[in-house]
Design a protein around this motif. Structure first.
Motif, PDB file in Angstrom:
ATOM      1  N   GLU A 130       9.683 -13.227  15.923  1.00 32.27           N
ATOM      2  CA  GLU A 130      11.002 -13.560  15.396  1.00 32.27           C
ATOM      3  C   GLU A 130      10.920 -14.086  13.965  1.00 32.27           C
ATOM      4  N   LYS A 131       9.884 -14.854  13.669  1.00 31.75           N
ATOM      5  CA  LYS A 131       9.714 -15.407  12.328  1.00 31.75           C
ATOM      6  C   LYS A 131       8.465 -14.767  11.723  1.00 31.75           C
ATOM      7  N   CYS A 132       8.672 -13.898  10.743  1.00 31.40           N
ATOM      8  CA  CYS A 132       7.514 -13.212  10.166  1.00 31.40           C
ATOM      9  C   CYS A 132       7.570 -13.178   8.640  1.00 31.40           C
ATOM     10  N   GLU A 133       8.316 -14.093   8.035  1.00 32.87           N
ATOM     11  CA  GLU A 133       8.449 -14.113   6.581  1.00 32.87           C
ATOM     12  C   GLU A 133       7.123 -14.386   5.873  1.00 32.87           C
ATOM     13  N   ASP A 134       6.203 -15.096   6.531  1.00 32.71           N
ATOM     14  CA  ASP A 134       4.940 -15.470   5.893  1.00 32.71           C
ATOM     15  C   ASP A 134       3.816 -14.463   6.132  1.00 32.71           C
ATOM     16  N   ILE A 135       4.098 -13.406   6.848  1.00 32.30           N
ATOM     17  CA  ILE A 135       3.063 -12.408   7.134  1.00 32.30           C
ATOM     18  C   ILE A 135       2.804 -11.581   5.880  1.00 32.30           C
ATOM     19  N   VAL A 136       1.531 -11.347   5.591  1.00 29.86           N
ATOM     20  CA  VAL A 136       1.134 -10.580   4.413  1.00 29.86           C
ATOM     21  C   VAL A 136       0.508  -9.262   4.868  1.00 29.86           C
ATOM     22  N   PHE A 137       1.031  -8.176   4.344  1.00 33.40           N
ATOM     23  CA  PHE A 137       0.494  -6.835   4.611  1.00 33.40           C
ATOM     24  C   PHE A 137      -0.665  -6.631   3.647  1.00 33.40           C
ATOM     25  N   ASP A 138      -1.911  -6.777   4.157  1.00 33.53           N
ATOM     26  CA  ASP A 138      -3.044  -6.789   3.232  1.00 33.53           C
ATOM     27  C   ASP A 138      -4.103  -5.730   3.477  1.00 33.53           C
ATOM     28  N   HIS A 139      -4.027  -4.981   4.592  1.00 33.34           N
ATOM     29  CA  HIS A 139      -5.007  -3.908   4.753  1.00 33.34           C
ATOM     30  C   HIS A 139      -4.480  -2.794   5.647  1.00 33.34           C
TER      31      HIS A 139
END
Length: 108
Positions: free
Chosen positions: A66-75
């Protein structure tokens, strides 16, 4: 395999082994290879996780959070098998299928 499973690229969060579930009686398992299994909801069929058996490392689809604003797409993995019909704008570390298997698959 992941594109067939989900109809497109699998965008997942590496949750390591720090995962717990409630309602485990509703979770089905599919043994997708010697080293991994996939979890799905027995009630609705939603994809719940991809799990490496040797170290209980879970990869959970980002859409389940539900809360994914801090997720970084890095690989990206299996970059050598990526179809030409999509391209992500992010600069990422890219691994080929052979590199992924060398990193995660147990030695035979």
């Amino acid at each position: 395999m992941c594109r067939k499973w989900g109809g497109g690229p699998l965008l997942a969060v590496d949750c390591k082994g720090d995962v717990s579930f409630s309602g485990e009686e509703n979770i089905g398992l599919y043994q997708s290879s010697q080293w991994a299994e996939r979890g799905f909801c027995k009630q609705c069929g939603s994809h719940l996780f991809y799990k490496l058996k040797q170290n209980n490392q879970y990869f959970i689809p980002v859409g389940l959070f539900e809360k994914c604003e801090d997720i970084v797409f890095d690989h990206q993995v299996f970059i050598d098998e990526k179809p030409k019909y999509y391209c992500f704008a992010n600069e990422t570390k890219n691994l080929t299928g052979a590199e992924v298997f060398a990193q995660f698959a147990p030695p035979e």
